[in-house]
Motif scaffolding. Sequence first.
Motif, PDB file in Angstrom:
ATOM      1  N   LEU A 114     -21.603 156.211 -23.140  1.00 33.25           N
ATOM      2  CA  LEU A 114     -21.244 155.577 -21.895  1.00 33.25           C
ATOM      3  C   LEU A 114     -22.161 154.899 -21.138  1.00 33.25           C
ATOM      4  N   HIS A 115     -21.841 153.900 -20.489  1.00 30.37           N
ATOM      5  CA  HIS A 115     -22.701 152.879 -19.717  1.00 30.37           C
ATOM      6  C   HIS A 115     -22.570 153.036 -18.445  1.00 30.37           C
ATOM      7  N   ALA A 116     -23.495 152.812 -17.644  1.00 33.96           N
ATOM      8  CA  ALA A 116     -23.639 153.145 -16.122  1.00 33.96           C
ATOM      9  C   ALA A 116     -23.218 151.798 -15.427  1.00 33.96           C
ATOM     10  N   VAL A 117     -22.361 151.871 -14.351  1.00 32.96           N
ATOM     11  CA  VAL A 117     -22.300 150.722 -13.350  1.00 32.96           C
ATOM     12  C   VAL A 117     -22.578 151.620 -11.908  1.00 32.96           C
ATOM     13  N   GLN A 118     -23.852 151.208 -11.421  1.00 29.83           N
ATOM     14  CA  GLN A 118     -24.046 151.678 -10.085  1.00 29.83           C
ATOM     15  C   GLN A 118     -23.857 151.028  -9.033  1.00 29.83           C
ATOM     16  N   VAL A 119     -23.090 151.152  -8.069  1.00 30.29           N
ATOM     17  CA  VAL A 119     -22.855 150.508  -6.793  1.00 30.29           C
ATOM     18  C   VAL A 119     -23.572 151.268  -5.708  1.00 30.29           C
ATOM     19  N   ARG A 130     -21.562 141.253  -8.180  1.00 25.21           N
ATOM     20  CA  ARG A 130     -22.607 140.758  -8.824  1.00 25.21           C
ATOM     21  C   ARG A 130     -22.806 141.783  -9.983  1.00 25.21           C
ATOM     22  N   VAL A 131     -23.009 143.161  -9.589  1.00 23.78           N
ATOM     23  CA  VAL A 131     -23.373 144.309 -10.408  1.00 23.78           C
ATOM     24  C   VAL A 131     -22.195 144.174 -11.622  1.00 23.78           C
ATOM     25  N   ILE A 132     -21.096 144.112 -11.499  1.00 24.84           N
ATOM     26  CA  ILE A 132     -20.046 144.203 -12.295  1.00 24.84           C
ATOM     27  C   ILE A 132     -19.801 143.094 -13.356  1.00 24.84           C
ATOM     28  N   GLU A 133     -20.259 141.975 -12.763  1.00 25.13           N
ATOM     29  CA  GLU A 133     -20.431 140.837 -13.380  1.00 25.13           C
ATOM     30  C   GLU A 133     -21.295 140.529 -14.366  1.00 25.13           C
ATOM     31  N   GLU A 134     -22.728 141.015 -14.116  1.00 24.87           N
ATOM     32  CA  GLU A 134     -23.713 141.118 -14.874  1.00 24.87           C
ATOM     33  C   GLU A 134     -23.906 142.031 -16.173  1.00 24.87           C
ATOM     34  N   ALA A 135     -22.725 143.121 -15.866  1.00 26.37           N
ATOM     35  CA  ALA A 135     -22.877 144.301 -16.890  1.00 26.37           C
ATOM     36  C   ALA A 135     -22.493 143.815 -18.280  1.00 26.37           C
ATOM     37  N   GLU A 136     -23.413 143.707 -19.213  1.00 23.04           N
ATOM     38  CA  GLU A 136     -23.060 142.916 -20.416  1.00 23.04           C
ATOM     39  C   GLU A 136     -22.026 143.750 -21.208  1.00 23.04           C
ATOM     40  N   PHE A 137     -21.993 145.020 -21.122  1.00 18.94           N
ATOM     41  CA  PHE A 137     -21.075 145.872 -21.932  1.00 18.94           C
ATOM     42  C   PHE A 137     -19.731 145.919 -21.369  1.00 18.94           C
ATOM     43  N   LEU A 138     -19.346 145.073 -20.389  1.00 19.94           N
ATOM     44  CA  LEU A 138     -18.024 145.286 -19.743  1.00 19.94           C
ATOM     45  C   LEU A 138     -17.375 143.613 -20.490  1.00 19.94           C
ATOM     46  N   THR A 139     -16.180 143.695 -20.340  1.00 17.76           N
ATOM     47  CA  THR A 139     -15.357 142.488 -20.984  1.00 17.76           C
ATOM     48  C   THR A 139     -14.541 141.776 -19.848  1.00 17.76           C
ATOM     49  N   GLY A 140     -13.963 140.846 -20.288  1.00 21.16           N
ATOM     50  CA  GLY A 140     -12.910 139.927 -19.257  1.00 21.16           C
ATOM     51  C   GLY A 140     -13.601 139.422 -18.382  1.00 21.16           C
ATOM     52  N   ASP A 141     -12.898 138.463 -17.770  1.00 21.80           N
ATOM     53  CA  ASP A 141     -13.087 137.545 -16.392  1.00 21.80           C
ATOM     54  C   ASP A 141     -13.128 138.585 -15.161  1.00 21.80           C
ATOM     55  N   MET A 142     -14.149 138.172 -14.353  1.00 22.47           N
ATOM     56  CA  MET A 142     -13.967 138.756 -13.035  1.00 22.47           C
ATOM     57  C   MET A 142     -12.769 138.701 -12.253  1.00 22.47           C
ATOM     58  N   PRO A 143     -12.076 139.726 -11.632  1.00 23.32           N
ATOM     59  CA  PRO A 143     -10.890 139.465 -10.718  1.00 23.32           C
ATOM     60  C   PRO A 143     -11.293 139.157  -9.369  1.00 23.32           C
ATOM     61  N   ALA A 144     -10.369 138.922  -8.634  1.00 17.64           N
ATOM     62  CA  ALA A 144     -10.635 138.582  -7.131  1.00 17.64           C
ATOM     63  C   ALA A 144     -11.228 139.674  -6.612  1.00 17.64           C
ATOM     64  N   ALA A 145     -12.301 139.264  -5.690  1.00 16.45           N
ATOM     65  CA  ALA A 145     -13.103 140.350  -5.019  1.00 16.45           C
ATOM     66  C   ALA A 145     -12.076 140.876  -4.044  1.00 16.45           C
ATOM     67  N   PRO A 146     -12.033 142.085  -3.959  1.00 17.39           N
ATOM     68  CA  PRO A 146     -11.147 142.843  -2.949  1.00 17.39           C
ATOM     69  C   PRO A 146     -11.786 142.763  -1.464  1.00 17.39           C
ATOM     70  N   ALA A 147     -11.117 143.508  -0.585  1.00 18.19           N
ATOM     71  CA  ALA A 147     -11.661 143.286   0.910  1.00 18.19           C
ATOM     72  C   ALA A 147     -13.137 144.001   1.077  1.00 18.19           C
ATOM     73  N   GLU A 148     -13.796 143.502   2.077  1.00 17.94           N
ATOM     74  CA  GLU A 148     -15.011 144.183   2.287  1.00 17.94           C
ATOM     75  C   GLU A 148     -14.931 145.657   2.575  1.00 17.94           C
ATOM     76  N   GLY A 161     -16.680 147.833 -23.766  1.00 19.75           N
ATOM     77  CA  GLY A 161     -15.338 146.936 -23.845  1.00 19.75           C
ATOM     78  C   GLY A 161     -14.536 147.137 -22.845  1.00 19.75           C
ATOM     79  N   THR A 162     -14.845 148.132 -21.747  1.00 21.99           N
ATOM     80  CA  THR A 162     -13.916 148.207 -20.536  1.00 21.99           C
ATOM     81  C   THR A 162     -14.045 146.958 -19.973  1.00 21.99           C
ATOM     82  N   THR A 163     -12.723 146.672 -19.372  1.00 21.26           N
ATOM     83  CA  THR A 163     -12.687 145.209 -18.677  1.00 21.26           C
ATOM     84  C   THR A 163     -13.205 145.341 -17.242  1.00 21.26           C
ATOM     85  N   ARG A 164     -13.747 144.295 -16.743  1.00 19.94           N
ATOM     86  CA  ARG A 164     -14.187 144.279 -15.292  1.00 19.94           C
ATOM     87  C   ARG A 164     -13.077 144.606 -14.196  1.00 19.94           C
ATOM     88  N   GLU A 165     -11.868 144.086 -14.767  1.00 20.68           N
ATOM     89  CA  GLU A 165     -10.878 144.318 -13.722  1.00 20.68           C
ATOM     90  C   GLU A 165     -10.615 145.913 -13.655  1.00 20.68           C
TER      91      GLU A 165
END
Length: 344
Positions: A114-119, A130-148, A161-165
């Motif tokens: 398992l690989h960590a994504v830390q927010v 940006r953290v999600i986009e830079e995680a090299e173990f994730l795949t797929g395009d970046m989805p639209a950013a949700p609300a703040e 191989g988990t997708t960023r979405e």
Amino acid sequence: MKWVTRALVALFILIVLAGAVIGGAFFWFQQQIHMEGPAAGGEDQIVLIERGSGVIRIGQQLEDVGLVSDARLFRLAARFTDKQDGIKAGEYEIPADASMVDILDLLESGKVILHAVQVIEGATIAQAMRVIEEAEFLTGDMPAAPAEGAFLPDTYHFVRGTTREEVVNRLINAQRNLLDDIWPTRQEGLPISSRDEAIILASIVEKETGGIKDDDLVAGVFINRLNRGMRLESDPTIIYGISKGERLTRVVNGEEVQRGIYLSEKNRETPYNTYFIAGLPPTPICNPSAAALRAVLQPAESEYLFFVADGTGGHAFSRTYAEHLRNVAKWRRIERDRREANGG
């Protein structure tokens, strides 16, 4: 009738020999699938089993990297042990000395790497994305950013191989699930009429406290001010109105360093400057932690209306403005002493 007897004897001998051959083959097969793999004595290897892979593809993959001696034997071992349909996709660390049966047990167990994504608590949506986009173990395009403020900060674990979405949706759902649990338990009489307002106020509490464990007291101050019609007067809201939560900087000796809020910025009217606007700003200013969300729904009951840093990592709280000014003066002395100690 001697020929019949001889024929029966011959048939018996053939049966015995066939049984011996089959038994020998079965013994050899069992030995092969239970013995240490060809990589024994070497280094463990990380292997990614992609979604949808069957035993034919997996066997060849393992043979190619030297973890099994024969892909065909591996396929037979999978069928013999009835594991061909139980293999789970993911990234595995396979011991160098693992047998075929050991590998099949591991692939069936689903004990993947398992690989960590830390927010981090208090990060904005832009920073978290940006953290999600830079995680090299994730795949797929970046989805639209949700609300703040839509994420629940935490450390999450995902398979390669988990997708960023999928990651974005998990962080959103984590906050929704938490609010499903705690919204019904909120105190009565709070000046908060919706979950969205709770997230907004929690984001301010988050930025004011930085996780130093007095969230409920700080939340209580803001609740008291809202109930009395007082402005929140929170500096982090000013920063968000200027930079959308990115740190404020200035250049010193050619280097970019963090700075405080300029007086001109404090006096600038924006929809987020709570020194000017009444009530809450229009959106959250960060992603609040679970502690901050709980704090605004179950704030500490007090008569405090003001707080300021106390120099020890916490806050000094006060009921009156005069008392607050004394606490501010103490904090200013602490800041000055620290600057002088650091040669500044």
